[in-house]
Design a protein around this motif. Structure first.
Motif, PDB file in Angstrom:
ATOM      1  N   TRP A 181      -5.089  -4.267  -5.558  1.00 24.51           N
ATOM      2  CA  TRP A 181      -6.372  -3.848  -6.115  1.00 24.51           C
ATOM      3  C   TRP A 181      -7.216  -3.063  -5.116  1.00 24.51           C
ATOM      4  CZ3 TRP A 181      -4.275  -8.634  -7.368  1.00 24.51           C
ATOM      5  CH2 TRP A 181      -4.089  -8.896  -8.731  1.00 24.51           C
ATOM      6  N   THR A 182      -6.848  -3.066  -3.840  1.00 22.96           N
ATOM      7  CA  THR A 182      -7.672  -2.410  -2.827  1.00 22.96           C
ATOM      8  C   THR A 182      -6.877  -1.312  -2.135  1.00 22.96           C
ATOM      9  OG1 THR A 182      -7.036  -3.899  -1.026  1.00 22.96           O
ATOM     10  CG2 THR A 182      -8.880  -4.586  -2.417  1.00 22.96           C
ATOM     11  N   GLN A 183      -7.582  -0.478  -1.392  1.00 19.02           N
ATOM     12  CA  GLN A 183      -6.955   0.601  -0.637  1.00 19.02           C
ATOM     13  C   GLN A 183      -6.831   0.284   0.846  1.00 19.02           C
ATOM     14  OE1 GLN A 183      -5.670   3.365  -2.113  1.00 19.02           O
ATOM     15  NE2 GLN A 183      -6.216   2.311  -4.005  1.00 19.02           N
ATOM     16  N   ASN A 184      -7.417  -0.810   1.260  1.00 16.64           N
ATOM     17  CA  ASN A 184      -7.417  -1.165   2.685  1.00 16.64           C
ATOM     18  C   ASN A 184      -7.287  -2.669   2.814  1.00 16.64           C
ATOM     19  OD1 ASN A 184      -8.097  -1.633   5.461  1.00 16.64           O
ATOM     20  ND2 ASN A 184      -9.148   0.349   5.495  1.00 16.64           N
ATOM     21  N   TYR A 185      -6.466  -3.107   3.771  1.00 15.21           N
ATOM     22  CA  TYR A 185      -6.267  -4.540   3.943  1.00 15.21           C
ATOM     23  C   TYR A 185      -7.056  -5.114   5.119  1.00 15.21           C
ATOM     24  CZ  TYR A 185      -3.992  -9.041   4.615  1.00 15.21           C
ATOM     25  OH  TYR A 185      -3.755 -10.383   4.755  1.00 15.21           O
TER      26      TYR A 185
ATOM     27  N   ARG B 285       0.815  -1.209   0.000  1.00 17.00           N
ATOM     28  CA  ARG B 285       0.000   0.000   0.000  1.00 17.00           C
ATOM     29  C   ARG B 285       0.851   1.262   0.000  1.00 17.00           C
ATOM     30  NH1 ARG B 285      -2.649   0.636   4.564  1.00 17.00           N
ATOM     31  NH2 ARG B 285      -4.088   2.126   3.633  1.00 17.00           N
TER      32      ARG B 285
ATOM     33  N   CYS C  24      -3.990  -6.390  -2.035  1.00 14.96           N
ATOM     34  CA  CYS C  24      -3.775  -4.966  -1.775  1.00 14.96           C
ATOM     35  C   CYS C  24      -3.383  -4.213  -3.036  1.00 14.96           C
ATOM     36  CB  CYS C  24      -2.700  -4.782  -0.702  1.00 14.96           C
ATOM     37  SG  CYS C  24      -3.298  -5.074   0.966  1.00 14.96           S
TER      38      CYS C  24
END
Length: 262
Positions: free
Chosen positions: A167-171, A85, A165
């Motif tokens: 592809w996402t902003q939060n894990y 991130r 992560c």
């Protein structure tokens, strides 16, 4: 192999340096273990049995479940997710080591502390609640082999979730979902023997059950002889399959990496 041994040693030292988060995570697992002991002892402590489990068998099952839950549970996923991130993963890409093997080496380093802590807690619990009968040497060897296979299995599940992560902003949501799904389908929350038939069949064909259910059943003698050896072989097959799948996912995920600045 030398770089990977160095990474494992560094991970071990980092685990010792940042032991407070680990101890907090461990304390939650210990609290859950004590609560489950109290619950199942109330249900089975008078000599009752449920789904073929007596109190001594359930006690052994809970300890195996606790041990497998402790492995690859604290450091690996959030450390990797944080670097992805923040973009610091770009530094990992220029190192002359394989990214997946490097993360596995770090997981092994962390696992040394996790194993020592879990073994200590299990010893204290056995003193407090009474011991459990050990399996005979042959079955015990299969159990140890199965338990050793849990580390790469859990690592690969955690590693692939960490790659999301990209592809996402939060894990945090991914981690909580992984813990919930894995806890149920592995048998860590409730033994698979208590599941409805359709859900048990689904769980038995997924890799999660190889994390807790397989070693626990081997310890209890519910997979004796050839079935036990086959169960360990299935664990090894899942390790090979998930390792290959993780490499494919990494090659797709890394294409999404964008690093700004000079």
């Amino acid at each position: 192999m030398r770089p990977y041994r160095a990474m494992a040693r560094i991970a071990w030292r980092n685990a010792l340096a940042y032991r407070v988060p680990f101890l907090m995570s461990l304390s939650m697992l210990v609290f859950n273990l004590v609560a489950m002991f109290a619950l199942w002892r109330a249900l089975l402590g008078d000599g009752n049995s449920l789904a073929g489990f007596t109190w001594p068998q359930m006690k052994a099952y809970l300890l195996v479940s606790f041990f497998t839950n402790c492995l690859v549970s604290t450091f690996t996923d959030f450390a990797m997710a944080s670097r992805i991130r923040s973009g610091a993963v770009a530094v990992d890409l220029v190192k002359p080591v394989d990214y997946q093997k490097g993360r596995f080496a770090e997981a092994l380093g962390f696992a040394l502390l996790e194993t020592a802590a879990a073994a200590t807690v299990c010893a204290v619990v056995l003193v407090a609640f009474g011991g459990v009968p050990l399996p005979p040497p042959g079955r015990l060897a299969l159990f140890v082999a199965s338990l050793a296979a849990v580390v790469p299995l859990k690592f690969l599940i955690v590693y692939m979730c960490g790659l999301l992560c990209f592809w996402t902003q939060n894990y945090l949501g991914i981690s909580l979902a992984r813990v919930a799904v894995s806890g149920i389908l592995s048998g860590a929350t409730v033994p698979l023997a208590f599941f409805p038939a359709w859900l048990r069949h689904v769980a038995e064909v997924l890799p999660f059950q190889a994390v807790t259910n397989t070693p626990a059943m081997l310890f209890l003698g519910r997979s004796p002889g050839l079935p036990g050896a086959l169960a360990v072989a299935v664990q090894l097959l899942w390790i090979v399959a998930l390792w290959w799948l993780a490499r494919r996912l990494w090659h797709v995920a890394v294409r999404r990496l964008t690093v700004h600045g000079g």
